[in-house]
Design a protein around this motif. Structure first.
Motif, short mmCIF file in Angstrom:
data_model
loop_
_atom_site.label_atom_id
_atom_site.label_comp_id
_atom_site.label_asym_id
_atom_site.label_seq_id
_atom_site.Cartn_x
_atom_site.Cartn_y
_atom_site.Cartn_z
N HIS A 84 0.84 -1.20 0.00
CA HIS A 84 0.00 0.00 0.00
C HIS A 84 0.87 1.25 0.00
CE1 HIS A 84 -3.34 2.54 2.14
NE2 HIS A 84 -3.11 2.95 0.91
N ARG A 85 1.92 1.26 0.83
CA ARG A 85 2.81 2.44 0.87
C ARG A 85 3.44 2.69 -0.49
NH1 ARG A 85 3.85 0.40 6.17
NH2 ARG A 85 5.61 -0.82 5.45
N ILE A 86 3.86 1.63 -1.15
CA ILE A 86 4.45 1.78 -2.48
C ILE A 86 3.42 2.34 -3.46
CG2 ILE A 86 5.44 0.55 -4.45
CD1 ILE A 86 6.64 -1.45 -2.34
N LEU A 87 2.22 1.74 -3.48
CA LEU A 87 1.17 2.23 -4.37
C LEU A 87 0.84 3.69 -4.08
CD1 LEU A 87 -1.23 -0.85 -4.29
CD2 LEU A 87 0.08 -0.05 -6.27
N TYR A 88 0.76 4.04 -2.81
CA TYR A 88 0.41 5.41 -2.43
C TYR A 88 1.44 6.40 -2.97
CZ TYR A 88 -0.51 9.59 0.23
OH TYR A 88 -0.77 10.89 0.57
N PHE A 89 2.72 6.16 -2.69
CA PHE A 89 3.73 7.15 -3.07
C PHE A 89 4.00 7.17 -4.57
CE2 PHE A 89 4.63 7.04 1.51
CZ PHE A 89 4.52 8.40 1.75
N VAL A 90 3.88 6.05 -5.24
CA VAL A 90 4.00 6.05 -6.70
C VAL A 90 2.79 6.78 -7.30
CG1 VAL A 90 4.04 4.62 -8.79
CG2 VAL A 90 5.49 4.02 -6.82
N GLY A 95 6.05 8.62 -12.28
CA GLY A 95 7.38 8.77 -12.87
C GLY A 95 8.48 8.77 -11.83
N LEU A 96 8.13 8.45 -10.61
CA LEU A 96 9.09 8.41 -9.51
C LEU A 96 10.17 7.37 -9.80
CD1 LEU A 96 9.43 9.46 -6.51
CD2 LEU A 96 8.21 7.41 -5.83
N GLY A 97 11.42 7.74 -9.54
CA GLY A 97 12.52 6.80 -9.70
C GLY A 97 12.58 5.86 -8.50
N VAL A 98 13.12 4.66 -8.73
CA VAL A 98 13.22 3.68 -7.65
C VAL A 98 14.04 4.24 -6.49
CG1 VAL A 98 14.09 1.40 -7.02
CG2 VAL A 98 12.86 1.71 -9.17
N ASN A 99 15.15 4.92 -6.77
CA ASN A 99 15.97 5.49 -5.70
C ASN A 99 15.21 6.57 -4.92
OD1 ASN A 99 18.16 3.83 -6.06
ND2 ASN A 99 19.20 5.24 -7.45
N ASP A 100 14.37 7.33 -5.62
CA ASP A 100 13.55 8.33 -4.92
C ASP A 100 12.53 7.65 -4.01
OD1 ASP A 100 14.84 10.44 -6.26
OD2 ASP A 100 13.50 10.22 -7.98
N LEU A 101 11.95 6.55 -4.47
CA LEU A 101 11.01 5.80 -3.65
C LEU A 101 11.71 5.22 -2.42
CD1 LEU A 101 8.17 4.67 -3.22
CD2 LEU A 101 8.80 2.74 -4.69
N LEU A 102 12.92 4.73 -2.61
CA LEU A 102 13.71 4.23 -1.47
C LEU A 102 13.90 5.32 -0.43
CD1 LEU A 102 16.50 2.24 -3.35
CD2 LEU A 102 14.73 1.27 -1.89
N ALA A 103 14.19 6.53 -0.88
CA ALA A 103 14.41 7.66 0.03
C ALA A 103 13.12 8.04 0.76
CB ALA A 103 14.97 8.86 -0.72
N ILE A 104 12.00 8.07 0.06
CA ILE A 104 10.72 8.42 0.67
C ILE A 104 10.35 7.40 1.74
CG2 ILE A 104 8.22 8.54 0.27
CD1 ILE A 104 8.90 9.78 -2.49
N LEU A 105 10.49 6.12 1.41
CA LEU A 105 10.10 5.06 2.34
C LEU A 105 11.16 4.80 3.41
CD1 LEU A 105 8.57 2.50 -0.18
CD2 LEU A 105 7.36 4.10 1.30
N ASN A 106 12.36 5.30 3.16
CA ASN A 106 13.48 5.10 4.09
C ASN A 106 13.73 3.61 4.34
OD1 ASN A 106 15.61 5.87 5.71
ND2 ASN A 106 14.35 6.09 7.54
N VAL A 107 13.82 2.86 3.23
CA VAL A 107 14.09 1.42 3.29
C VAL A 107 15.27 1.10 2.38
CG1 VAL A 107 11.70 0.81 3.83
CG2 VAL A 107 12.45 0.84 1.45
N SER A 108 15.80 -0.10 2.53
CA SER A 108 16.91 -0.55 1.68
C SER A 108 16.37 -1.10 0.36
CB SER A 108 17.70 -1.64 2.40
OG SER A 108 16.91 -2.81 2.52
N LYS A 109 17.25 -1.21 -0.63
CA LYS A 109 16.85 -1.81 -1.91
C LYS A 109 16.36 -3.22 -1.70
CE LYS A 109 19.78 0.72 -5.12
NZ LYS A 109 20.83 0.65 -6.13
N GLN A 110 17.01 -3.93 -0.80
CA GLN A 110 16.64 -5.30 -0.51
C GLN A 110 15.21 -5.38 0.04
OE1 GLN A 110 19.22 -7.16 2.30
NE2 GLN A 110 18.46 -9.22 1.89
N SER A 111 14.83 -4.46 0.91
CA SER A 111 13.48 -4.44 1.48
C SER A 111 12.42 -4.11 0.44
CB SER A 111 13.39 -3.42 2.61
OG SER A 111 14.23 -3.75 3.66
#
Length: 185
Positions: A84-90, A95-111
Motif C-alpha cells: 500500500h505504501r508503495i502504491l500510495y507514493f507512486v 514517474g518516480l525513480g526507484v531510488n527516490d522511492l527508497l528515500a521516501i520510504l526510508n528502506v533498503s533496496k533489498q526491502s
C-alpha cells in the motif's frame, strides 16, 4: 518495571506479510538522533506518565482503525501494508525513480525489491527506463494499480474527512502540527 531491562525485544516484522517474529538487540541502538536525559524520564510524574501512555494508546488504536479495512482489502490480493505504501507514493508521484522511492520510504533496496516485484507482476505498477538515463527506472501506477490505490487510500481519506469535520479546522491543524513534529523529531 522492576529488575533489569532485557536488551532484546521481539517484534512482528510485517514488511514481508508474514507472522514471523524477529528479535532485535536494543543494546546496538546507541546512535540516537537526540540525546535522552534519563533524569527527564525519571522525573515524570505518574500523572504525566499516564497521560503519555494514554497518547501512545490513542495512537495505536487510531492507527489500527485507519489500516484495518485497507489491510483486509490487501490480504485478498496477497498483499500487505508495504505494498500500500508503495502504491500510495507512486500514485502521488508518477514517474518516480526507484531510488527516490527508497528515500521516501526510508528502506533498503533489498526491502523494496520483493514487494515492488510483486506489484509489477500483478500489473499494479509499471516500470520504464528514464528517457535521459536508461539506468533509472521510472514507476507509474497502471489503471488497475490506480483503482486499487484509490480504494485503499480512499477509505482512509474518507475516515480522516469524517473525523476532521467533527473536530473542526483548528483541531485538524493542531493534529497536523503534532504529526509533523513527531515525524521530524
Amino acid at each position: 518495571m522492576p529488575g533489569k531491562l532485557d536488551s532484546k525485544i521481539s517484534i512482528n516484522d510485517r514488511h514481508d506479510c508474514s507472522n514471523k517474529v524477529n528479535v532485535i538487540d536494543v543494546s546496538i541502538l546507541k546512535v540516537l538522533r537526540h540525546n535522552v536525559n534519563m533524569i527527564d524520564l525519571i522525573d515524570l510524574s505518574s500523572e504525566r506518565e499516564q497521560e503519555l501512555n494514554d497518547a501512545l494508546e490513542a495512537l495505536h488504536f487510531a492507527f489500527r482503525a485507519v489500516v484495518a479495512r485497507p489491510d483486509a482489502m490487501l490480504a485478498e490480493h496477497g498483499l500487505c501494508r508495504v505494498h500500500h505504501r508503495i502504491l500510495y507514493f507512486v500514485g502521488r508521484n508518477p514517474g518516480l525513480g526507484v531510488n527516490d522511492l527508497l528515500a521516501i520510504l526510508n528502506v533498503s533496496k533489498q526491502s523494496l525489491n520483493a514487494p515492488l516485484r510483486q506489484l509489477l507482476k500483478q500489473g499494479l505498477i509499471e516500470s520504464a527506463p528514464d528517457t535521459k538515463d536508461r539506468r533509472i527506472k521510472r514507476l507509474r501506477l497502471t489503471g488497475d494499480g490506480a483503482r486499487m490505490e484509490d480504494l485503499l487510500s480512499g477509505d482512509q481519506r474518507e475516515r480522516f474527512a469524517r473525523v476532521f469535520r467533527q473536530v473542526g479546522n483548528e483541531k485538524e491543524a493542531a493534529w497536523r502540527e503534532v504529526m509533523r513534529l513527531l515525524a521530524d523529531d
